[in-house]
Design a protein around this motif. Structure first.
Motif, PDB file in Angstrom:
ATOM      1  N   GLN A 242       0.842  -1.183   0.000  1.00 23.35           N
ATOM      2  CA  GLN A 242       0.000   0.000   0.000  1.00 23.35           C
ATOM      3  C   GLN A 242       0.883   1.241   0.000  1.00 23.35           C
ATOM      4  OE1 GLN A 242      -2.975  -0.042   3.050  1.00 23.35           O
ATOM      5  NE2 GLN A 242      -3.714  -2.077   2.523  1.00 23.35           N
ATOM      6  N   VAL A 243       0.490   2.220  -0.785  1.00 19.84           N
ATOM      7  CA  VAL A 243       1.311   3.409  -0.988  1.00 19.84           C
ATOM      8  C   VAL A 243       0.909   4.504  -0.007  1.00 19.84           C
ATOM      9  CG1 VAL A 243       1.991   5.157  -2.686  1.00 19.84           C
ATOM     10  CG2 VAL A 243       1.505   2.809  -3.420  1.00 19.84           C
ATOM     11  N   PRO A 244       1.867   5.169   0.639  1.00 14.88           N
ATOM     12  CA  PRO A 244       1.527   6.282   1.520  1.00 14.88           C
ATOM     13  C   PRO A 244       0.811   7.395   0.759  1.00 14.88           C
ATOM     14  CG  PRO A 244       3.815   5.617   1.822  1.00 14.88           C
ATOM     15  CD  PRO A 244       3.318   4.899   0.614  1.00 14.88           C
ATOM     16  N   ARG A 245      -0.111   8.064   1.469  1.00  9.06           N
ATOM     17  CA  ARG A 245      -0.831   9.174   0.876  1.00  9.06           C
ATOM     18  C   ARG A 245      -0.499  10.457   1.628  1.00  9.06           C
ATOM     19  NH1 ARG A 245      -4.621   8.087  -2.784  1.00  9.06           N
ATOM     20  NH2 ARG A 245      -5.535  10.161  -2.547  1.00  9.06           N
ATOM     21  N   VAL A 246      -0.470  11.542   0.890  1.00 10.33           N
ATOM     22  CA  VAL A 246      -0.328  12.846   1.500  1.00 10.33           C
ATOM     23  C   VAL A 246      -1.700  13.506   1.508  1.00 10.33           C
ATOM     24  CG1 VAL A 246       0.287  13.922  -0.705  1.00 10.33           C
ATOM     25  CG2 VAL A 246       0.873  15.066   1.429  1.00 10.33           C
ATOM     26  N   GLY A 264       3.432  15.328 -10.448  1.00 13.52           N
ATOM     27  CA  GLY A 264       3.430  13.945 -10.897  1.00 13.52           C
ATOM     28  C   GLY A 264       2.909  12.953  -9.877  1.00 13.52           C
ATOM     29  N   LEU A 265       2.236  13.428  -8.829  1.00 11.59           N
ATOM     30  CA  LEU A 265       1.659  12.514  -7.848  1.00 11.59           C
ATOM     31  C   LEU A 265       0.472  11.774  -8.454  1.00 11.59           C
ATOM     32  CD1 LEU A 265       3.384  14.436  -6.033  1.00 11.59           C
ATOM     33  CD2 LEU A 265       1.685  14.044  -4.239  1.00 11.59           C
ATOM     34  N   ALA A 266       0.264  10.550  -8.012  1.00  8.07           N
ATOM     35  CA  ALA A 266      -0.816   9.720  -8.554  1.00  8.07           C
ATOM     36  C   ALA A 266      -2.068   9.815  -7.689  1.00  8.07           C
ATOM     37  CB  ALA A 266      -0.356   8.263  -8.650  1.00  8.07           C
ATOM     38  N   LEU A 283       1.704   9.527  -2.406  1.00  9.64           N
ATOM     39  CA  LEU A 283       2.983  10.237  -2.313  1.00  9.64           C
ATOM     40  C   LEU A 283       4.040   9.625  -3.219  1.00  9.64           C
ATOM     41  CD1 LEU A 283       4.393  12.559  -0.862  1.00  9.64           C
ATOM     42  CD2 LEU A 283       5.026  10.949   0.953  1.00  9.64           C
ATOM     43  N   GLY A 284       4.036   8.298  -3.358  1.00 10.78           N
ATOM     44  CA  GLY A 284       5.047   7.641  -4.188  1.00 10.78           C
ATOM     45  C   GLY A 284       6.444   7.913  -3.653  1.00 10.78           C
ATOM     46  N   GLY A 285       7.365   8.239  -4.548  1.00  4.71           N
ATOM     47  CA  GLY A 285       8.747   8.498  -4.125  1.00  4.71           C
ATOM     48  C   GLY A 285       9.041   9.953  -3.839  1.00  4.71           C
TER      49      GLY A 285
END
Length: 328
Positions: A242-246, A264-266, A283-285
């Motif tokens: 699971q990807v962190p979210r901002v 470029g955030l998804a 947030l991705g990278g």
């Protein structure tokens, strides 16, 4: 359900004992009369130096597993290894607290530890005073050493039990539900103590049914459900699916959405229909501080900024499709 293993361990005999995991099991199984399977083909790999959370609801097979690891119960099938050694050689290097502490209520903490020490045939009597004093100091009970056990708080009793497990040099400490029944203060005391012990180089294997405790205390974890291993690995790898979210709280919803998309955030989206509901994105990278700086630099009024990472509860629900009591 097939277990997800995210950190593989070395097989038996593949490396010197000092280079092998602190605990390894292969197909460890326990069946009771009547066909009840308490532990079903368990494959564990506990890295040395880790604080390893053995997590699952009450009745999931945690205590039965620990009893087999320590030789207190015979497995029906499978094999296990502690510290890369046969069980008889490993046990003097292992401290354990299983199914709660048991002490004489009218003896002092120090006197109780002396009795525990006297029951250890490998402990030299000439150094008992020093070892008891060191164990009490290590768990922060020196000032209470002369007080009767019956006057100890629950947190102090758990700390004394851990002191009993640390009377000799230990490379591995196995704790079965060490915070069970404790109030928040006692829980914090034990959690802090576990971290201190691990910082000294001891591998700590701690079972718990409390997701939040494992998440705050441990570097690695295994998740059990109905006697089977669901997943194991480092805390970071367990959350890897699971990807962190901002999440940004701002009245400038449109501008915030524009800036996040330009970075470029998804999965950029508004969190609600009203302007003050804010926005969020994967947030991705991207570094959170750079995202925040970009928003401010574009004139977005940032009233709140948070990064939400997947919790252990999220991971458990994702792997099993259900949850369990996270508060005890």
């Amino acid at each position: 359900m097939t277990a997800v293993t995210l950190d593989a361990g070395a097989p038996f005999g593949a490396a010197p004992p000092s280079a092998r995991p602190a605990i390894v099991t292969r197909g460890l199984t326990k069946r009771f009369r009547g066909g009840q399977v308490a532990v079903d083909a368990l494959d564990l790999s506990v890295p040395r130096g880790s604080v390893y959370g053995f997590l699952g609801p009450n009745g999931s097979g945690k205590t039965t597993t620990i009893r087999m690891l320590l030789g207190l119960a015979a497995p029906t099938s499978g094999e296990h290894e502690l510290l890369g050694l046969p069980l008889g050689e490993a046990l003097p290097r292992v401290g354990a607290l299983v199914e709660g502490p048991a002490f004489y209520p009218y003896l002092s903490g120090e006197a109780n530890l002396r009795r525990f020490d006297a029951a250890d045939p490998t402990a030299p009597p000439a150094t008992v005073r020093r070892r008891v004093a060191e164990a009490l100091d290590r768990v922060g009970l020196t000032a209470a050493a002369g007080k009767r056990y019956r006057t100890y708080s629950l947190g102090m009793r758990q700390r004394l039990a851990i002191a009993a497990a640390l009377l000799g040099p230990r490379e591995l400490l196995i704790l079965d539900e060490p915070t069970n029944g404790l109030d928040p203060q006692g829980t914090r005391e034990v959690r802090s103590l576990v971290k201190q012990i691990a910082a000294g180089g001891t591998t700590v294997f701690v079972s718990s049914h409390l997701l939040a405790e494992v998440e705050q205390m441990c570097t690695h974890a295994a998740v059990m459900r109905a006697g089977r291993l669901v997943a194991q690995g480092s805390m970071a790898s367990l959350g890897g699916g699971q990807v962190p979210r901002v999440r940004v709280r701002t009245p400038d919803t449109a501008d915030a959405l524009r800036v996040l998309r330009s970075l470029g955030l998804a999965d950029v989206r508004a969190d609600g229909p009203e302007p003050g509901d804010g926005v969020s994105a994967e947030l991705g990278g991207h570094a959170p501080e750079r995202v925040n700086a970009a928003l401010v630099g574009e004139g977005v009024a940032v009233r709140g900024f948070a990064v939400e990472r997947p919790s252990l509860e999220d991971v458990f629900v994702r792997l099993t499709g259900e949850g369990f009591d996270v508060d005890g």
